[in-house]
Design a protein around this motif. Structure first.
Motif, mmCIF file in Angstrom:
data_model
loop_
_atom_site.group_PDB
_atom_site.id
_atom_site.type_symbol
_atom_site.label_atom_id
_atom_site.label_comp_id
_atom_site.label_asym_id
_atom_site.label_seq_id
_atom_site.Cartn_x
_atom_site.Cartn_y
_atom_site.Cartn_z
ATOM 1 N N ARG A 36 43.511 58.962 28.603
ATOM 2 C CA ARG A 36 44.662 58.066 28.508
ATOM 3 C C ARG A 36 45.766 58.447 29.472
ATOM 4 N N ASP A 88 48.692 62.372 23.334
ATOM 5 C CA ASP A 88 47.788 61.581 22.510
ATOM 6 C C ASP A 88 46.502 62.370 22.226
ATOM 7 N N GLN A 108 40.225 60.659 22.532
ATOM 8 C CA GLN A 108 39.181 59.908 21.859
ATOM 9 C C GLN A 108 37.877 60.004 22.652
ATOM 10 N N ASP A 116 38.035 56.280 17.759
ATOM 11 C CA ASP A 116 38.924 55.310 17.127
ATOM 12 C C ASP A 116 39.401 54.380 18.231
ATOM 13 N N ARG A 135 42.921 53.408 19.245
ATOM 14 C CA ARG A 135 43.742 54.316 20.062
ATOM 15 C C ARG A 135 43.282 54.342 21.507
#
Length: 891
Positions: free
Chosen positions: A417, A422, A425, A449, A452
């Motif tokens: 990301r 964060d 994932q 997830d 996200r």
């Protein structure tokens, strides 16, 4: 055939380089052997190896491991590549004895003391200088060759051109790191773990501080870099494209794969790829195509050629992640339910020096243009200290690319990301559909997830079950009975005589003969095919037929097939015994002790007066030192013209002036030492083995710095015998270890730094060039270091200065000053006469306070507690005391 054990003059051209594989545990060892590694290196769980967190191997089972490796036709190297504290010397002596008795081929060492113990114990045991020893130039190699080294592992910071120049001027064979993780600091010169974690990389306990996030501070202000936070975390080294150039480079005999903390799938993939590359470079038949993507999915923090192409400060550090990523797949363009759509992007491109693709990189803010380097007066000297331009030889490191990766179900992915706060994932792919220019990836449970995960996130393929299973199969095969040691079989005989077969291999030979005499055959007789089948069919043993020579056998002869099989079984049994045999003569413990005591026995220093030597880095600090009446000065300047003026000014004031060498001498950098010699200093502060070799016979007083890593009296005695008046104790020592060194070393010849900001990282990577310019190296960076002061802030808010030396290398100094003031009275009582104080960025007033306090302490007129109180006033982050626990003793 690998020719690495032969002297350089015997090298055929082309030659195949040894592939040296890591083995952190039994499975990785088995995978390396099954993948046809020529040699393996591993540590002992007794300690003293640079990967203490690996599973490692027990020293009391070494003979079994050595026999396993030798039966597979490989060589076994044990890592004893840490510093050794004085109380641990008896433990190391016992370990070396166990290693030698077990038939291990070589030990890899950092501390000269270990090399000296090995030479005294068993001269047949090869000693290889670890990259931790920082033997970084031909001059250094010549000096350290006096330890009896059989091989030198060159630093990772050298380019192919520099390695070739090194090998051409060096009589000792060279080993080159070709693949795996890169340390941002020069090996053996990193103290970050010691300072911030209470455990030392020089003791095998690296805390990986380079993989932590840092903030950039420029001229006292924080500089926002967006998602770029991991400012000292390099990409991994992939040198596939450089194998050909290294095979042609003088003196290079071995390619080393990093990874004793990685699993068998990584080891198997790496060994297979580099063995193939080495074979092709040597002109041997291609053993078969491999999928290069497997190599990077096994483990990769990003792909680069490290320094093999020379320095490239814009590509070495990605800055957005510190851990395994694998291979880039593309960016997300849509998220719907359990599916994401990924499209390859222009960011999937080969990086400079890489053998594959890299993910995106956010451009860093620039405080300086990429104009040509300024006409600094130091440029003529420092140019040799920076990495060389890519030439026809070294540029081959960037010649390889990886085909676009095609995802499939079962592969694991991670979503990048670009926002470190964060939670990351990722998960396995459940289904793949080709859609337009990209792929539709379906996920399930377990899985990411996707709430996200966002459009624009970058996607990496981070695992592949096929790669993992291949490693597991290799580990299983390596544990099996079938071997691969090639045997040359020579067959001779005439009618009326027995058939004689001689089997030769790297570790010995065997001879056997038939009971019956050879007789004329009724048919074709003993053809090469029959001999290969019946004599060379070594199935179920550790051997296979490599070459058959029947030129000494008469034509048209026969002997019963049953007797040929008897001969084969006899040969296999004798060869097996030859592999297991270890006939070495070991010196007695008393003989070893006598040899080591002779090394320790350097003469004591003359006189008893204590002195304080003050190291200055700026004109303001020099002014403060002269005003304070300091008469023993050491100067460490970023550029040489300013250094010359400072030497002249200090000498005119009546001070004794020393100059500091750079901490690392690369091939060709003796010209920096030559410039220092022309300044005619009263002494030289020697920081590298190459500089010691340069100055040792030039009639100038020499004092060794902490960077020589002297941690015991054996190494101290050896170094002092090579021209040093004193040597500064290594910074890895705590109070008790320091006292033990001082007690056993020649009296008065160990110096101690009593106040300093410990240099945590010493790195070839330039933070200034990377983040304040667009330049690749010193030629194109615009020299922002001449206009700005940079510091790095850690997670707890400490701001660590980054200082550039005359070789364009960076040193990150600890924000907190460290004081040994409390030890000075005891050290004086134990005979220490030379105390040292180092300044970094102190102002004139701050320097004056520190110099005055420690001058009074050494003179005995100011107590230690008051010294710390006075000096702590100006220290933004306080004054601390370093600690280091002692390694546990041998079980």
């Amino acid at each position: 055939m690998w020719y690495g054990t032969l002297p350089e003059r015997f090298f055929p051209v082309p030659r195949r380089l040894e592939i040296l594989a890591p083995a952190g545990d039994r499975d990785s060892l088995s995978a390396a052997l099954a993948s046809s590694a020529d040699a393996v290196y591993f540590g002992l769980d007794d300690g003293f190896n640079a990967r203490a967190r690996a599973v490692n191997f027990p020293s009391d089972a070494l003979r079994e491991v050595a026999e396993l490796v030798h039966r597979r036709g490989a060589r076994a190297y044990v890592t004893l590549n840490t510093l050794v504290f004085e109380p641990e010397v008896p433990v190391v002596e016992e370990l070396v004895r166990r290693v030698a008795a077990a038939g291990i081929d070589a030990i890899i060492v950092q501390d000269p003391a270990v090399a000296l113990i090995a030479r005294a114990t068993c001269p047949e045991l090869e000693v290889h200088a670890s990259t931790q020893m920082t033997v970084s130039s031909p001059l250094a190699a010549g000096l350290m060759g006096e330890l009896g080294l059989a091989r030198i592992v060159v630093p990772r910071e050298l380019s192919v051109d520099e390695i070739a120049a090194y090998g051409a001027a060096c009589a000792t064979p060279l080993e080159v790191f070709i693949h795996g993780a890169l340390c941002v600091a020069w090996s053996g010169q990193c103290l970050s773990s010691e300072v911030w974690g209470g455990r030392s990389a020089n003791r095998g306990q690296c805390a990986q501080a380079c993989r932590l996030p840092y903030e950039l501070w420029v001229d006292g202000a924080r500089r926002d870099l967006g998602e770029v936070e991991y400012l000292l975390s390099p990409k991994d080294l992939v040198g596939l494209g450089a194998v050909g150039a290294l095979a042609a480079a003088p003196g290079v005999v071995s390619l080393k794969i990093e990874g004793r903390l990685k699993g068998p799938h990584y080891v198997a993939a790496a060994v297979s790829h580099y063995r193939r590359a080495a074979a092709i470079a040597a002109g041997e038949p291609d053993p078969g195509a491999l999928e290069e993507a497997d190599l990077h999915v096994a483990y990769s923090r990003g792909i680069s050629a490290g320094f093999l192409d020379g320095a490239d400060h814009q590509t070495l550090v990605e800055g957005r992640f510190p851990r395994h990523r694998g291979l880039p797949l593309g960016r997300i363009v849509a998220v719907a339910g359990d599916t994401v759509v990924v499209v390859p992007t222009a960011e999937q491109r080969p990086v400079t020096g890489g053998a594959a693709l890299s993910g995106p990189r956010t451009a860093s803010p620039s405080a300086s243009s990429s104009a040509s380097p300024s006409s600094s007066a130091s440029s003529s000297a420092s140019s040799s200290a920076s990495s060389s331009a890519s030439s026809s030889a070294s540029s081959s490191a960037s010649s390889s690319e990886v085909r676009t990766l095609v995802p499939r179900a079962g592969m694991g992915v991670v979503f990048d990301r670009g926002r470190p706060e964060d939670r990351e994932q990722g998960g396995p792919i459940f289904g793949v559909e080709r859609g337009g220019a990209g792929w539709r990836l379906r996920f399930g449970d377990p899985g990411p997830d996707l709430a996200r995960v966002s459009v624009g996130d970058f996607v990496w393929v981070s695992s592949d079950p096929q790669v993992t299973r291949a490693g597991e199969r290799a580990a299983e095969a390596g544990r099996g009975a079938l071997g691969r040691s090639a045997v040359r079989l020579e067959v001779r005989g005439a009618a009326g005589e027995p058939l004689v077969a001689v089997a030769r291999m790297a570790r010995g030979e065997a001879t056997a003969r038939t009971r019956s005499a050879l007789q004329p055959a009724r048919g074709a007789g003993l053809s090469p095919e029959v001999l290969a089948d019946k004599l060379g069919g070594f199935g179920g043993t550790a051997f296979h037929l490599g070459e058959l020579d029947a030129s000494g056998l008469g034509a048209g002869l026969h002997v019963p097939v049953s007797e040929l099989k008897e001969v084969r079984r006899a040969l296999a049994a004798d060869l097996d015994a030859a592999v297991a045999r270890c006939e070495r003569t070991l010196a007695s413990p008393a003989e070893v002790a006598a040899a080591i005591d002779a090394v320790r026995a350097a003469p004591p220093a003359d006189g008893n007066d204590a002195t304080l030597s003050v190291l200055c880095r700026t004109d303001a600090q020099l002014d403060a030192a002269l005003d304070a009446g300091a008469r023993d000065l050491e100067l460490d300047w970023m550029e040489l013209v300013g250094l010359g003026r400072a030497v002249a000014r200090a000498r005119a004031a009546g001070a004794r002036v020393g100059v500091a060498t750079v901490r690392v001498q690369k091939p060709g950098e003796e010209r920096i030492d030559a410039h220092l010699a022309r300044l005619e200093p009263d002494h030289v502060l020697v920081r590298s083995w190459g500089s010691l070799a340069y100055f040792r016979h030039r009639g100038i007083a020499l004092h060794g710095d902490f960077s020589l890593n002297v941690a015991n009296a054996i190494t101290a005695g050896w170094v002092l015998a090579r021209g040093l008046a004193t040597v500064t104790a290594a910074h890895d020592l705590d109070r008790e270890q320091l006292f033990a060194l001082v007690e056993r070393a020649p009296r008065g010849r160990v110096a101690v730094t009593v106040h300093h900001h410990i240099p945590t990282f010493h790195t070839e990577h330039c933070v200034y060039a990377h983040l304040l310019s667009h330049g690749r190296d010193y030629r194109t960076c615009g020299r922002p270091c001449e206009q700005h002061e940079v510091a790095l802030a850690d997670r707890v808010g400490l701001v660590h200065p980054v200082v550039v030396d005359v070789g364009c290398r960076n040193t990150v100094f600890n924000a907190q000053a460290q004081s040994a003031a409390a030890l000075v009275p005891e050290l004086r009582a134990r005979g220490v006469r030379r105390f040292r104080l180092e300044l970094v960025r102190e102002s004139r007033a701050e320097a004056a306070t520190v110099i005055d306090a420690y001058s009074r302490l050494v003179a005995g007129t100011l107590p230690p507690a008051e010294v710390v109180r006075r000096t702590a006033v100006h220290e933004q982050f306080g004054v601390t005391r370093g600690t280091m626990r002692t390694l546990t003793v041998l079980r």
